[in-house]
Write a protein that holds these residues in place. Structure first.
Motif, PDB file in Angstrom:
ATOM      1  N   ARG A  28       6.857   5.496  -9.516  1.00  0.00           N
ATOM      2  CA  ARG A  28       6.473   4.895  -8.238  1.00  0.00           C
ATOM      3  C   ARG A  28       5.259   5.610  -7.655  1.00  0.00           C
ATOM      4  N   ALA A  29       5.239   6.927  -7.725  1.00  0.00           N
ATOM      5  CA  ALA A  29       4.115   7.702  -7.194  1.00  0.00           C
ATOM      6  C   ALA A  29       2.826   7.382  -7.949  1.00  0.00           C
ATOM      7  N   THR A  30       2.927   7.184  -9.253  1.00  0.00           N
ATOM      8  CA  THR A  30       1.747   6.840 -10.049  1.00  0.00           C
ATOM      9  C   THR A  30       1.164   5.507  -9.612  1.00  0.00           C
ATOM     10  N   ILE A  31       2.027   4.521  -9.452  1.00  0.00           N
ATOM     11  CA  ILE A  31       1.542   3.205  -9.025  1.00  0.00           C
ATOM     12  C   ILE A  31       1.015   3.266  -7.595  1.00  0.00           C
ATOM     13  N   ARG A  32       1.684   4.015  -6.731  1.00  0.00           N
ATOM     14  CA  ARG A  32       1.210   4.177  -5.356  1.00  0.00           C
ATOM     15  C   ARG A  32      -0.180   4.811  -5.332  1.00  0.00           C
ATOM     16  N   GLN A  33      -0.401   5.795  -6.186  1.00  0.00           N
ATOM     17  CA  GLN A  33      -1.696   6.468  -6.247  1.00  0.00           C
ATOM     18  C   GLN A  33      -2.775   5.507  -6.746  1.00  0.00           C
ATOM     19  N   ILE A  34      -2.459   4.706  -7.750  1.00  0.00           N
ATOM     20  CA  ILE A  34      -3.422   3.717  -8.245  1.00  0.00           C
ATOM     21  C   ILE A  34      -3.791   2.750  -7.127  1.00  0.00           C
ATOM     22  N   CYS A  35      -2.803   2.252  -6.405  1.00  0.00           N
ATOM     23  CA  CYS A  35      -3.065   1.310  -5.308  1.00  0.00           C
ATOM     24  C   CYS A  35      -3.926   1.947  -4.227  1.00  0.00           C
ATOM     25  N   ALA A  36      -3.625   3.189  -3.881  1.00  0.00           N
ATOM     26  CA  ALA A  36      -4.390   3.874  -2.839  1.00  0.00           C
ATOM     27  C   ALA A  36      -5.841   4.080  -3.260  1.00  0.00           C
ATOM     28  N   GLU A  37      -6.061   4.339  -4.539  1.00  0.00           N
ATOM     29  CA  GLU A  37      -7.414   4.580  -5.027  1.00  0.00           C
ATOM     30  C   GLU A  37      -8.273   3.319  -5.078  1.00  0.00           C
ATOM     31  N   ILE A  38      -7.654   2.164  -5.224  1.00  0.00           N
ATOM     32  CA  ILE A  38      -8.440   0.935  -5.362  1.00  0.00           C
ATOM     33  C   ILE A  38      -8.559   0.151  -4.065  1.00  0.00           C
ATOM     34  N   MET A  39      -7.891   0.610  -3.017  1.00  0.00           N
ATOM     35  CA  MET A  39      -7.983  -0.080  -1.727  1.00  0.00           C
ATOM     36  C   MET A  39      -9.301   0.259  -1.057  1.00  0.00           C
ATOM     37  N   PRO A  40      -9.883  -0.579  -0.255  1.00  0.00           N
ATOM     38  CA  PRO A  40      -9.474  -1.951   0.037  1.00  0.00           C
ATOM     39  C   PRO A  40      -9.887  -2.888  -1.094  1.00  0.00           C
ATOM     40  N   VAL A  41      -9.183  -3.998  -1.192  1.00  0.00           N
ATOM     41  CA  VAL A  41      -9.399  -4.974  -2.250  1.00  0.00           C
ATOM     42  C   VAL A  41      -9.855  -6.285  -1.631  1.00  0.00           C
ATOM     43  N   VAL A  82       3.234  -4.721  -6.636  1.00  0.00           N
ATOM     44  CA  VAL A  82       3.068  -5.596  -5.466  1.00  0.00           C
ATOM     45  C   VAL A  82       3.598  -4.901  -4.216  1.00  0.00           C
ATOM     46  N   ASP A  83       4.770  -4.261  -4.318  1.00  0.00           N
ATOM     47  CA  ASP A  83       5.332  -3.526  -3.175  1.00  0.00           C
ATOM     48  C   ASP A  83       4.376  -2.433  -2.699  1.00  0.00           C
ATOM     49  N   GLU A  84       3.859  -1.665  -3.629  1.00  0.00           N
ATOM     50  CA  GLU A  84       2.969  -0.572  -3.256  1.00  0.00           C
ATOM     51  C   GLU A  84       1.628  -1.088  -2.741  1.00  0.00           C
ATOM     52  N   LEU A  85       1.166  -2.184  -3.282  1.00  0.00           N
ATOM     53  CA  LEU A  85      -0.080  -2.772  -2.803  1.00  0.00           C
ATOM     54  C   LEU A  85       0.080  -3.238  -1.354  1.00  0.00           C
ATOM     55  N   HIS A  86       1.225  -3.839  -1.049  1.00  0.00           N
ATOM     56  CA  HIS A  86       1.509  -4.240   0.337  1.00  0.00           C
ATOM     57  C   HIS A  86       1.566  -3.025   1.251  1.00  0.00           C
ATOM     58  N   ALA A  87       2.109  -1.946   0.759  1.00  0.00           N
ATOM     59  CA  ALA A  87       2.250  -0.732   1.566  1.00  0.00           C
ATOM     60  C   ALA A  87       0.913  -0.032   1.795  1.00  0.00           C
ATOM     61  N   CYS A  88      -0.095  -0.374   1.011  1.00  0.00           N
ATOM     62  CA  CYS A  88      -1.387   0.314   1.086  1.00  0.00           C
ATOM     63  C   CYS A  88      -2.385  -0.348   2.023  1.00  0.00           C
ATOM     64  N   THR A  89      -2.003  -1.383   2.750  1.00  0.00           N
ATOM     65  CA  THR A  89      -2.961  -2.016   3.642  1.00  0.00           C
ATOM     66  C   THR A  89      -3.312  -1.077   4.779  1.00  0.00           C
ATOM     67  N   ASP A  90      -4.556  -1.128   5.201  1.00  0.00           N
ATOM     68  CA  ASP A  90      -5.052  -0.216   6.228  1.00  0.00           C
ATOM     69  C   ASP A  90      -4.525  -0.527   7.628  1.00  0.00           C
ATOM     70  N   ASP A  91      -4.380  -1.811   7.951  1.00  0.00           N
ATOM     71  CA  ASP A  91      -4.047  -2.171   9.332  1.00  0.00           C
ATOM     72  C   ASP A  91      -2.558  -2.448   9.563  1.00  0.00           C
ATOM     73  N   GLY A  92      -1.721  -2.197   8.577  1.00  0.00           N
ATOM     74  CA  GLY A  92      -0.288  -2.327   8.782  1.00  0.00           C
ATOM     75  C   GLY A  92       0.274  -3.714   8.585  1.00  0.00           C
ATOM     76  N   ARG A  93      -0.575  -4.709   8.411  1.00  0.00           N
ATOM     77  CA  ARG A  93      -0.031  -6.052   8.175  1.00  0.00           C
ATOM     78  C   ARG A  93       0.053  -6.296   6.673  1.00  0.00           C
ATOM     79  N   PRO A  94       0.978  -7.153   6.260  1.00  0.00           N
ATOM     80  CA  PRO A  94       1.134  -7.400   4.826  1.00  0.00           C
ATOM     81  C   PRO A  94      -0.138  -7.980   4.215  1.00  0.00           C
ATOM     82  N   LEU A  95      -0.418  -7.567   3.002  1.00  0.00           N
ATOM     83  CA  LEU A  95      -1.580  -8.046   2.273  1.00  0.00           C
ATOM     84  C   LEU A  95      -1.221  -9.362   1.605  1.00  0.00           C
ATOM     85  N   ASP A  96      -1.992 -10.414   1.845  1.00  0.00           N
ATOM     86  CA  ASP A  96      -1.737 -11.716   1.259  1.00  0.00           C
ATOM     87  C   ASP A  96      -2.232 -11.717  -0.180  1.00  0.00           C
ATOM     88  N   LEU A  97      -1.284 -11.805  -1.108  1.00  0.00           N
ATOM     89  CA  LEU A  97      -1.640 -11.793  -2.518  1.00  0.00           C
ATOM     90  C   LEU A  97      -1.766 -13.203  -3.091  1.00  0.00           C
TER      91      LEU A  97
END
Length: 121
Positions: A28-41, A82-97
């Motif tokens: 989970r931490a690995t995927i979270r780190q990948i998501c954090a590194e590629i944000m914003p998308v 997808v869960d981690e990508l949603h959690a990585c949004t900057d403004d706190g609202r869900p990211l529309d995938l």
């Protein structure tokens, strides 16, 4: 979008995953780190497709045989992404995938021959 380093980390996620059916904290931490590194998308649906493609290529590289077990493992990792990508949004609202969560009322319905016309849900 995904760098070679990200793809290598995705491949490492799959090592030994066929024996373990649960996702652990390190994965989970690995995927979270990948998501954090590629944000914003700009195009999250494209990123999701890219992640799935990288995951399939990694599974092939790790020689994970096609079948139910492989599908289950890959599905778990995609859901986690997808869960981690949603959690990585900057403004706190869900990211529309671009994923439809509800079937619209105008969607075609499957009607079986044995269904009664008077049956309703």
């Amino acid at each position: 979008m995904l760098t070679d380093d990200h793809k290598e980390r995705i491949r490492r996620l799959l090592k030994g995953r066929m024996a373990a059916s649960r996702i652990d904290a390190d994965q989970r931490a690995t995927i979270r780190q990948i998501c954090a590194e590629i944000m914003p998308v700009a195009e999250p649906a494209t990123l999701l497709r890219t992640f799935v493609d990288a995951l399939v290529l990694a599974a092939d590289a790790e020689k994970i045989p096609y079948g139910v077990e492989r599908d289950a493992v890959l599905s778990q990792l995609v859901a986690l992404f997808v869960d981690e990508l949603h959690a990585c949004t900057d403004d706190g609202r869900p990211l529309d995938l671009g994923l439809r969560r509800e079937t619209p009322a105008t969607a075609p319905r499957l009607i079986l021959d044995s269904d009664s016309a008077s049956t309703s849900l």
